[in-house]
Design a protein around this motif. Sequence first.
Motif, PDB file in Angstrom:
ATOM      1  N   ALA A 202       0.828  -1.206   0.000  1.00  0.00           N
ATOM      2  CA  ALA A 202       0.000   0.000   0.000  1.00  0.00           C
ATOM      3  C   ALA A 202       0.862   1.256   0.000  1.00  0.00           C
ATOM      4  O   ALA A 202       0.553   2.241  -0.680  1.00  0.00           O
ATOM      5  N   LEU A 210      -4.320  -1.392  -1.693  1.00  0.00           N
ATOM      6  CA  LEU A 210      -5.129  -0.257  -1.250  1.00  0.00           C
ATOM      7  C   LEU A 210      -6.604  -0.626  -1.186  1.00  0.00           C
ATOM      8  O   LEU A 210      -7.309  -0.237  -0.241  1.00  0.00           O
ATOM      9  N   TRP A 213      -7.229  -2.812   1.939  1.00  0.00           N
ATOM     10  CA  TRP A 213      -7.313  -2.062   3.193  1.00  0.00           C
ATOM     11  C   TRP A 213      -8.588  -1.238   3.263  1.00  0.00           C
ATOM     12  O   TRP A 213      -9.174  -1.074   4.336  1.00  0.00           O
ATOM     13  N   SER A 245      -0.927  -0.224   9.676  1.00  0.00           N
ATOM     14  CA  SER A 245      -1.468   0.189   8.376  1.00  0.00           C
ATOM     15  C   SER A 245      -2.732   1.033   8.522  1.00  0.00           C
ATOM     16  O   SER A 245      -3.506   1.153   7.565  1.00  0.00           O
ATOM     17  N   PHE A 248      -4.261   3.466   5.951  1.00  0.00           N
ATOM     18  CA  PHE A 248      -4.901   2.963   4.739  1.00  0.00           C
ATOM     19  C   PHE A 248      -6.327   2.468   4.974  1.00  0.00           C
ATOM     20  O   PHE A 248      -7.071   2.311   4.017  1.00  0.00           O
TER      21      PHE A 248
END
Length: 300
Positions: A202, A210, A213, A245, A248
């Motif tokens: 990502a 992407l 997520w 993360s 994201f």
Amino acid sequence: MTQAIGIDLGGTAIKLGRFREDGTELESLTVDTPQPATPTAVIEAIVAAISRLDTSEDVIGIGLGLPGPADVAGRIAKVAINLTDWHDVPLADELEAKVGYPTILANDANCAGLGEAWLGAGRRFRNLILLTLGTGVGGAIIFDGQLFTGHLGSAGELGLINLYPEGPECNSGNRGSLEQYLCIRAIRRTSGKEPAELGKLAQEGNQEALEFWADYGRLLGIGLTSFIYPLTPEAIIIGGGISASAEFFLPTTLAEIEQRVLPSSRTGLELLKAELGNRAGRVGAARLAWQKYVKSRIKN
């Protein structure tokens, strides 16, 4: 000066810290969890580790977070996940007998919640929930600055609520629990990749990562809706390894909440990433001891 000792008992490591009441950490120590992690072996390791700490100041008590539920009095480890033969272990009594300091127990996610509420992302709020995303999905509920565990001591298992009734089986006996869609194993099942790998992809702008997520954040938002309506917290703190993360997935999480929750139940709500990392457990355990034993001293 006085201090409290916070202990975070995990399957591979035992983390200890000495704290003053203002949150200053005077010393920290990490030792390996003995294998097999039987109650006798773990207690011996904890006692030995405490003996290595500088306890020249007055120790008012020990708080200990464990990977499983404690009884409502915070005395007995009911079950300890990833440890060997832990069933109704009188851990507080055992430690008090060996080291002489009053001891209180709590679930490790509850301790992480207290830690974030005391010194981390939740320190500006009196009412919040914490969700930890990792091997499992844990949770903690803080009401008016105090940990809420219910009349049985086991409240706050936020990851075990139902998301989809016919979903994957959960170790709790539920099906389609939030944990079954958000934990590391769920990420592997749906993507074939590790969370860290997906996070790196990502960062590089990989569209598939992407999109993964974004969908993960949507599922998280759906689950959080079930907490917001009954609890109306001021803040929701997201911790655990997967939160690395968060940049994201939190945007779609927030969008899902705004779509599904009436403004009257989410006015001013903040969605935040946890700040303390792997310190949260021992910080919160120390806070648990301060809240318990400072009150006891005042009463006496």
